[in-house]
Enzyme design. Structure first.
Site, PDB file in Angstrom:
ATOM      1  N   ASP A 192      -8.254  -6.341  -5.524  1.00  0.00           N
ATOM      2  CA  ASP A 192      -8.122  -5.075  -4.789  1.00  0.00           C
ATOM      3  C   ASP A 192      -8.560  -3.920  -5.669  1.00  0.00           C
ATOM      4  OD1 ASP A 192      -7.329  -3.064  -2.973  1.00  0.00           O
ATOM      5  OD2 ASP A 192      -5.303  -3.011  -3.822  1.00  0.00           O
ATOM      6  N   HIS A 218      -6.185  -6.891  -1.427  1.00  0.00           N
ATOM      7  CA  HIS A 218      -5.171  -5.867  -1.160  1.00  0.00           C
ATOM      8  C   HIS A 218      -4.009  -6.444  -0.357  1.00  0.00           C
ATOM      9  CE1 HIS A 218      -3.873  -1.677  -0.567  1.00  0.00           C
ATOM     10  NE2 HIS A 218      -3.685  -1.953   0.713  1.00  0.00           N
ATOM     11  N   SER A 250       0.815  -1.202   0.000  1.00  0.00           N
ATOM     12  CA  SER A 250       0.000   0.000   0.000  1.00  0.00           C
ATOM     13  C   SER A 250       0.857   1.264   0.000  1.00  0.00           C
ATOM     14  CB  SER A 250      -0.979  -0.031   1.173  1.00  0.00           C
ATOM     15  OG  SER A 250      -2.052   0.846   0.953  1.00  0.00           O
TER      16      SER A 250
END
Length: 654
Positions: free
Chosen positions: A390, A452, A187
């Site tokens: 994601d 994710h 991320s």
């Protein structure tokens, strides 16, 4: 007269002896303590751990900013086996402000939580052939802390703090300083990792006999926030591909307009990391595609981290993954806080994501995409991987940024002009797992049916990916190799789920480390220092007795003096202060700078004397009005965490 003078000098020399012995003893003991400081960070037990040998681990704080009491928390797990070389993987979660304990307990660490009281082994943990070091980064994140008026604002500042952390960590644990070093994360760590890598490369240019080079061997970034231009635009493209939004509909038109405005803003100011206008795209999409009513009686929206799932609006995935409901209470247990060497009396308690870190993060530095070409050309390989389900940092955006990037004499994955590297189908133990693509030092891996947090979904597959990227050679280890293939071609063997044997080098290293642990235990209990003092006192007493016998034989009496020799220390007072203020969601704060709701607001601080093995001295500041912050939460309605990142508190995730 000469005899009297000589006797007087001799007596004076013996009287000074206690001071000399004390000074020597203190100096020697201090040197020993400094050398054995890693014992202070040793984790002796871990509540809820499964039966069997405990993974060797260390945890605690290292000071990186003495002016503002900035300390980074780390949790280090030793590798289970040494293959062909020693390796250390540093793992960072994103946010900014989200704790890397997400990675430790929900993704790649040796343990996962069955419930809030029970740990189980993680089949596919990344510490099989590498030491794994989790760091709550930057200061104020997770168990890390800093004065509440001193959150960092820039990526370069973050990287500088991290270099300081590594220098002090390697001073504590010098046995790892020559390891091949990998930096991994997901991320918003897609911004952290390249900036840290760049700082290491610059540091290595000035390395010398004392501060020698670190062996930066590679970077791994999963579902990373790297290039705003391609990744903001990919929100709508991904929604079309997944059928979340249908082209040509009124909803599509309503979302295409802000997407066009977003691209205009990026064109006008191309060097920013976050854009308010662009953040609204995802917010609007989640709101306008919400529908139906769930068991809670609330409208259902897509989970932005795994679009196969639905969630109550406006959470939309902020309470995901499900393990989070066990991680938070576990890390707040007093016995866990004690085991991890946290000051339990002065901690607000662990929170997954600290909204204040994100709100105060206002980077004016360029997006990390601008650093990747130089890092690749310096010889450091990079692996980008994506979970296919994601939305927030989706694979289409990652693939687009690769295609547009130029490095090492080519653009994207082209091998020669007009010829691109093929996507090689990856099967893992007979199942389609994704694909691999590689060219000129850059590798891309897509994980099918993954979110994710790909390691959360597929720890064994991501460990297989890691081992191949690191070039693990299991010939000296043994164990049952996994069946991993590209285009049907069996790949070099790696073991997954534990090796059967152990290498000779690892056994020798373990024996040496156990011996060192004994000395650390002696030092910790004070027995060694006590022995030194007793021996020194005995030697001094013998010399005094001998001197008095000598002077008595010459007709002189020993004269007792009233002098006292003492070595004292002045304890410094602890610094205290209140953590105040709450974070309000704005734009996507409620989605990506999550983890809000009620927060602990009692006065908090840390006793620096417990952490001073490598701490710099710092000036007293008794009037500081707002001291240490550790894991403050933002106050979004659902009490959940932030994500991808943003200077405005709008992004990222773990």
């Amino acid at each position: 007269m000469a005899a009297t003078t000589n006797a007087g000098r001799s007596m004076a020399s013996w009287r000074r002896l206690p001071t000399l012995i004390a000074a020597f003893t203190l100096s020697w003991a201090s040197s020993f303590v400094a050398a054995a400081g890693s014992a202070d960070y040793f984790v002796h037990d871990l509540p809820g751990a499964p039966d069997g040998p405990l993974v060797k681990m260390h945890a605690g704080h290292i000071e990186v900013n003495p002016e503002n009491n900035g300390n980074l928390f780390f949790w280090h797990f030793q590798n289970k086996h040494i293959a062909n070389k020693q390796r250390t993987v540093i793992w960072l979660n994103g946010g900014p402000g989200c704790s890397s304990e997400d990675g430790a307990l929900m993704e790649i660490g040796p343990y996962r939580l069955k419930d809030e009281n029970t740990l189980v082994y993680n089949d596919g943990a990344w510490n099989e052939f590498a030491n794994v070091l989790f760091v709550d980064n930057p200061v104020g994140t997770g168990f890390s802390y800093v004065d509440t008026n001193a959150y960092i604002h820039e990526l370069t500042e973050m990287a500088s703090n991290f270099i300081t952390f590594l220098e002090r960590w390697f001073a504590l644990f010098p046995e790892y300083e020559h390891d091949d070093l990998y930096i991994a994360g997901e991320s918003y760590a897609g911004q952290y990792i390249p900036y840290i890598a760049q700082a290491i490369i610059e540091r290595n240019k000035n390395a010398g006999p004392v501060n020698h080079k670190w062996n930066l061997a590679g970077l791994l970034i999963g579902n990373g926030w790297i290039s705003p231009k391609e990744q903001y635009e990919a929100y709508l493209q991904f929604a079309y591909e997944k059928g979340i939004v249908k082209k040509g509909t009124d909803l599509a038109t309503r979302l295409e307009n802000p997407t066009a405005l977003c691209q205009l803003k990026i064109t006008e100011s191309p060097d920013k990391i976050d854009y308010t206008e662009c953040e609204e795209i995802l917010q609007d999409m989640l709101q306008q595609t919400a529908g139906g009513v769930g068991a809670s009686g609330k409208p259902q929206c897509y989970n932005m981290y795994d679009v196969r799932l639905k969630d109550d609006y406006p959470s939309c995935g902020m309470a995901w993954p499900p393990d989070l409901k066990s991680v938070t209470p576990y890390l707040r247990k007093k016995e866990v806080i004690k085991a991890l060497n946290i000051n339990e009396n002065k901690s607000t308690g662990w929170t997954e994501c600290n909204g204040q870190v994100g709100l105060n993060f206002h980077p004016k530095t360029k997006p990390s995409i601008t650093l990747l070409p130089d890092i690749l050309s310096s010889g450091v390989p990079i692996l980008l991987f994506s979970g296919a389900e994601d939305l927030i940092c989706n694979h289409l955006g990652t693939e687009a940024l690769i295609s547009n990037m130029e490095w090492n004499g080519g653009k994207g994955f082209e091998l020669t002009p007009g010829t691109w590297a093929t996507r090689r189908d990856w099967t893992f133990e007979g199942e389609p797992a994704g694909f691999w693509q590689q060219a000129r030092n850059l590798t891309y891996v897509l994980f099918y049916n993954s979110s994710h947090m790909a390691p959360f979904d597929y720890p064994r597959r991501t460990r297989d990916m890691l081992d191949r990227f690191m070039g693990v050679d299991i010939s000296s280890i043994g164990g049952q190799p996994t069946d991993s293939r590209l285009d049907g071609e069996k790949l070099p063997e790696t073991t997954v789920g534990g090796a059967a044997g152990n290498s000779t080098s690892n056994q020798a290293a373990e024996k040496a480390k156990l011996e060192m642990a004994k000395w650390e235990a002696y030092r910790k209990s004070g027995e060694l220092v006590l022995v030194i003092v007793i021996v020194a006192a005995a030697i001094w007493g013998w010399f005094v007795w001998k001197d008095r016998r000598k002077t008595a034989g010459q007709g002189y009496m020993g004269v007792a003096t009233g002098e006292r020799h003492s070595i004292s220390t002045n304890p410094s007072g602890s610094r205290q202060g209140n953590v105040s203020g709450r974070t309000r969601g704005q734009g996507l704060e409620g989605f990506r700078n999550k983890r809000s709701g009620r927060r602990d607001v009692e006065a908090q601080d840390f006793d620096e004397s417990e952490l001073d093995d490598l701490h710099l001295s710092k000036p007293e500041d008794p009037h500081a009005d707002s001291r240490y912050s550790i894991g403050d939460a933002s106050d979004d309605e659902d009490g959940q965490k932030p994500e991808k990142s943003s200077s405005s508190g709008q992004a990222g995730r773990s």
